[in-house]
Design an enzyme around this catalytic site. Structure first.
Site, PDB file in Angstrom:
ATOM      1  N   SER A 240       0.840  -1.215   0.000  1.00  0.00           N
ATOM      2  CA  SER A 240       0.000   0.000   0.000  1.00  0.00           C
ATOM      3  C   SER A 240       0.868   1.256   0.000  1.00  0.00           C
ATOM      4  CB  SER A 240      -0.965   0.009   1.188  1.00  0.00           C
ATOM      5  OG  SER A 240      -0.296  -0.255   2.401  1.00  0.00           O
ATOM      6  N   HIS A 270      -1.946  -8.910   1.574  1.00  0.00           N
ATOM      7  CA  HIS A 270      -1.606  -7.692   2.322  1.00  0.00           C
ATOM      8  C   HIS A 270      -2.641  -7.457   3.413  1.00  0.00           C
ATOM      9  CE1 HIS A 270       0.128  -3.950   3.289  1.00  0.00           C
ATOM     10  NE2 HIS A 270      -0.169  -3.221   2.232  1.00  0.00           N
ATOM     11  N   HIS A 316       6.784 -13.163  10.006  1.00  0.00           N
ATOM     12  CA  HIS A 316       6.961 -11.818   9.461  1.00  0.00           C
ATOM     13  C   HIS A 316       8.151 -11.813   8.516  1.00  0.00           C
ATOM     14  CE1 HIS A 316       7.267  -7.442   9.325  1.00  0.00           C
ATOM     15  NE2 HIS A 316       6.020  -7.461   9.743  1.00  0.00           N
ATOM     16  N   ARG A 325       3.181  -4.318  17.863  1.00  0.00           N
ATOM     17  CA  ARG A 325       1.787  -3.946  17.575  1.00  0.00           C
ATOM     18  C   ARG A 325       0.841  -5.042  18.074  1.00  0.00           C
ATOM     19  NH1 ARG A 325       2.139  -3.096  11.299  1.00  0.00           N
ATOM     20  NH2 ARG A 325       3.087  -5.129  11.596  1.00  0.00           N
ATOM     21  N   ASP A 371      -1.617  -8.878  12.945  1.00  0.00           N
ATOM     22  CA  ASP A 371      -2.915  -9.429  12.563  1.00  0.00           C
ATOM     23  C   ASP A 371      -3.411 -10.531  13.487  1.00  0.00           C
ATOM     24  OD1 ASP A 371      -3.165  -7.808  10.300  1.00  0.00           O
ATOM     25  OD2 ASP A 371      -1.815  -9.132   9.180  1.00  0.00           O
TER      26      ASP A 371
HETATM   27  C1  COA Z   1       4.166 -13.156   7.019  1.00  0.00           C
HETATM   28  C2  COA Z   1       4.736 -14.160   6.028  1.00  0.00           C
HETATM   29  C3  COA Z   1       3.991 -13.964   4.671  1.00  0.00           C
HETATM   30  C4  COA Z   1       6.224 -13.877   5.845  1.00  0.00           C
HETATM   31  O1  COA Z   1       6.696 -14.660   4.804  1.00  0.00           O
HETATM   32  P1  COA Z   1       8.242 -15.038   4.631  1.00  0.00           P
HETATM   33  O2  COA Z   1       9.097 -13.838   4.850  1.00  0.00           O
HETATM   34  O3  COA Z   1       8.357 -15.756   3.332  1.00  0.00           O
HETATM   35  O4  COA Z   1       8.466 -16.032   5.863  1.00  0.00           O
HETATM   36  P2  COA Z   1       9.656 -17.063   6.080  1.00  0.00           P
HETATM   37  O5  COA Z   1      10.872 -16.622   5.321  1.00  0.00           O
HETATM   38  O6  COA Z   1       9.766 -17.237   7.534  1.00  0.00           O
HETATM   39  O7  COA Z   1       9.087 -18.384   5.387  1.00  0.00           O
HETATM   40  C5  COA Z   1       9.829 -19.575   5.364  1.00  0.00           C
HETATM   41  C6  COA Z   1       8.873 -20.750   5.332  1.00  0.00           C
HETATM   42  O8  COA Z   1       8.112 -20.776   6.565  1.00  0.00           O
HETATM   43  C7  COA Z   1       6.752 -20.832   6.279  1.00  0.00           C
HETATM   44  N1  COA Z   1       5.986 -20.054   7.243  1.00  0.00           N
HETATM   45  C8  COA Z   1       6.197 -18.751   7.605  1.00  0.00           C
HETATM   46  N2  COA Z   1       5.227 -18.352   8.448  1.00  0.00           N
HETATM   47  C9  COA Z   1       4.395 -19.417   8.631  1.00  0.00           C
HETATM   48  C10 COA Z   1       3.210 -19.600   9.367  1.00  0.00           C
HETATM   49  N3  COA Z   1       2.643 -18.623  10.074  1.00  0.00           N
HETATM   50  N4  COA Z   1       2.632 -20.814   9.312  1.00  0.00           N
HETATM   51  C11 COA Z   1       3.190 -21.808   8.577  1.00  0.00           C
HETATM   52  N5  COA Z   1       4.287 -21.692   7.851  1.00  0.00           N
HETATM   53  C12 COA Z   1       4.891 -20.486   7.881  1.00  0.00           C
HETATM   54  C13 COA Z   1       6.645 -20.151   4.920  1.00  0.00           C
HETATM   55  O9  COA Z   1       5.421 -20.492   4.270  1.00  0.00           O
HETATM   56  C14 COA Z   1       7.866 -20.674   4.209  1.00  0.00           C
HETATM   57  O10 COA Z   1       7.569 -22.002   3.775  1.00  0.00           O
HETATM   58  P3  COA Z   1       8.154 -22.571   2.374  1.00  0.00           P
HETATM   59  O11 COA Z   1       9.631 -22.578   2.560  1.00  0.00           O
HETATM   60  O12 COA Z   1       7.532 -23.918   2.294  1.00  0.00           O
HETATM   61  O13 COA Z   1       7.690 -21.615   1.310  1.00  0.00           O
HETATM   62  C15 COA Z   1       4.551 -15.597   6.536  1.00  0.00           C
HETATM   63  O14 COA Z   1       5.156 -15.706   7.803  1.00  0.00           O
HETATM   64  C16 COA Z   1       3.101 -16.037   6.592  1.00  0.00           C
HETATM   65  O15 COA Z   1       2.568 -16.542   5.606  1.00  0.00           O
HETATM   66  N6  COA Z   1       2.420 -15.861   7.769  1.00  0.00           N
HETATM   67  C17 COA Z   1       1.057 -16.169   7.909  1.00  0.00           C
HETATM   68  C18 COA Z   1       0.166 -15.152   7.222  1.00  0.00           C
HETATM   69  C19 COA Z   1       0.207 -13.799   7.925  1.00  0.00           C
HETATM   70  O16 COA Z   1       0.165 -13.706   9.127  1.00  0.00           O
HETATM   71  N7  COA Z   1       0.286 -12.710   7.126  1.00  0.00           N
HETATM   72  C20 COA Z   1       0.282 -11.353   7.674  1.00  0.00           C
HETATM   73  C21 COA Z   1       1.608 -10.723   7.588  1.00  0.00           C
HETATM   74  S1  COA Z   1       1.686  -9.160   8.418  1.00  0.00           S
END
Ligand code: COA
Length: 436
Positions: A240, A270, A316, A325, A371
């Site tokens: 955003s 997002h 994250h 937060r 979130d």
């Molecule tokens: C926030 C998020 C998108 C960050 O993504 P990222 O920077 O790629 O995270 P990482 O580098 O730690 O990811 C490494 C692995 O861990 C997994 N992982 C990270 N958070 C996870 C979670 N909450 N539950 C399960 N698996 C998770 C990822 O899917 C990734 O798996 P892969 O290697 O099979 O693709 C991710 O943690 C996520 O999907 N969280 C849940 C959704 C969420 O809360 N989104 C709001 C963000 S503010």
């Protein structure tokens, strides 16, 4: 206006500082870009600048150098409230200093004077098909107001580059002033039979939103102030913020730019994460019919992972500890309704899920983000229409992105134009690197 005077007073020094840095050190490298990043959404590429907020991997967000707990302590608050005026936060984002109460109230007063939404913007919302998503309505209303832009009007009458920021500030105050009324109008039109509640002239921006939503519990006024503070800014690379900046860099005004930013916020990767998180909590609750024990929750979380899904609200891209937060909202719930079932469940998830994610060993950050709990707090106050949550996020986020646009104009930031390559070119670069 104190706000404007203070920005104006800082601009010459900032311009000098940036000019000197570019002139003397413009060729100094800040990082390298690899093929993975070119194909990988530019993750971690250092290509943007903002002085308004910074996400520290170990501490979380700082607004103008202040952590969330510092802001909650230092920003001026209405009499008898726990949470600060949004007007004070906006002053901080724009000016960089913690405002006095007088300065915070001045922004609140400006907002009151500019808060009336022209009827044509509401008429457009009323005319939209009944199943139009609340975020589409929100973005449409912002875009409809574009004809009010003072920047665009002055630009076409020969505005000097040095002065771009002034009408941008005017536009930003005019737009942000109207956001609570627009958002609550969408809520009442969509979910409450169209019974619109008029603004209360005695309430501050955050509390007036709570009032116009029709939530009578006084706790919701403080939750709204807190929510709007927490979601306002998060550096400038998130979708955003970046979309707003990109569109604004073409000298499109804040209405065009913020509407674009909101279209990005509407995406499931997002702004939608908070509703997914509440959905997951409700799935847990509905499965057991009550707040489960730790063992049951542990199992539920493992089942979510083994079915290939993520646990929403955890992890994250940058942070490596509990998001402050999250902590601020958790503390709010603990103070106001520790016995609420869904809140209790969200708090229990915090005790269980990080361990489950650590056991799985994939997520770099097993801790909760913003979130993981925000939906549970809204749910407590009866705001249970998930599709609306992103609109509230948007109301808050426009505070940050508009403050950034004012400064982008003040510092004469140019149009964005990164360079693209073809896949064949990347293959060639890779082949050369392997050969050498
Ligand atoms: C926030 C998020 C998108 C960050 O993504 P990222 O920077 O790629 O995270 P990482 O580098 O730690 O990811 C490494 C692995 O861990 C997994 N992982 C990270 N958070 C996870 C979670 N909450 N539950 C399960 N698996 C998770 C990822 O899917 C990734 O798996 P892969 O290697 O099979 O693709 C991710 O943690 C996520 O999907 N969280 C849940 C959704 C969420 O809360 N989104 C709001 C963000 S503010």
């Amino acid at each position: 206006m104190l706000l404007k005077e203070q920005i104006e007073a800082q601009i010459p020094e900032w311009r000098e500082r940036v000019k000197k840095l570019i002139k003397e050190d413009g060729a100094v490298k800040v990082g390298e870009v690899n093929i993975g990043q070119v194909y990988g959404g530019m993750r971690d590429v250092k290509g943007l600048v903002t002085d308004i907020s910074y996400v520290d991997p170990s501490e979380g967000i700082r607004f103008r150098g202040y952590t969330i707990p510092e802001l909650l302590e230092k920003l001026p608050k209405p009499e008898g409230s726990e949470m600060p005026y949004a007007g004070g936060l906006y002053f901080l984002l724009l000016v960089g200093n913690i405002p006095t109460k007088e300065e915070a109230l001045e922004v609140e007063k400006e907002w009151k004077a500019r808060g009336q939404v022209p009827q044509y913007a509401f008429d457009i919302l009323i005319a939209a098909p009944a199943d139009t998503h609340p975020m589409t309505l929100f973005s449409m209303a912002i875009l409809a107001l574009q004809r009010e832009s003072i920047f665009t009007d002055q630009y076409h009458h020969g505005l000097k580059k040095d002065a771009y920021w002034e009408p941008t500030l005017e536009d930003s105050l005019n737009l942000t002033a109207k956001l609570p009324a627009i958002a609550s109008f969408i809520y009442r039109m969509r979910y409450k039979g169209g019974e619109i509640i008029q603004s209360d002239p005695n309430l501050d921006w955050g509390a007036d939103f709570a009032h116009m939503m029709g939530v009578t519990d006084p706790g919701y006024q403080d939750l709204s102030r807190l929510y709007f503070l927490l979601h306002s800014d998060h550096e400038s690379g998130n979708v955003s913020a970046h979309a707003t900046h990109l569109v604004g860099s073409a000298l499109s005004d804040i209405y065009y730019a913020a509407s674009a930013g909101m279209n990005g916020l509407a995406g499931p990767l997002h702004g939608l994460a908070n509703q997914e998180c509440l959905g997951w909590l409700l799935d847990v609750f509905n499965k057991y019919g009550h707040v489960p024990g730790k063992e049951e929750l542990h199992q539920f979380a493992r089942d979510t992972l083994s079915s290939g899904k993520v646990i929403p609200g955890y992890g994250h891209a940058v942070l490596r500890k509990t998001d402050p937060r999250f902590t601020a909202q958790h503390q709010f719930g603990m103070r106001h309704f520790p016995e609420d079932d869904i809140f209790k469940l969200a708090a229990l998830v915090y005790e269980v899920v990080p361990r489950v994610l650590q056991e799985q060993g994939k997520a770099k950050d097993p801790w909760p983000n913003v979130d993981a709990i925000s939906g549970a707090l809204q749910y407590h106050y009866g705001v249970r229409e998930f599709d609306f949550y992103t609109v509230m996020f948007g109301v808050s986020r426009i505070l940050g992105v508009s403050a950034n646009l004012v400064w982008a104009r003040a510092l004469g930031q140019p149009i964005e134009r990164p360079k693209s390559l073809t896949t064949a070119m990347l293959e060639e670069i890779a082949a050369k690197a392997t050969a050498s």
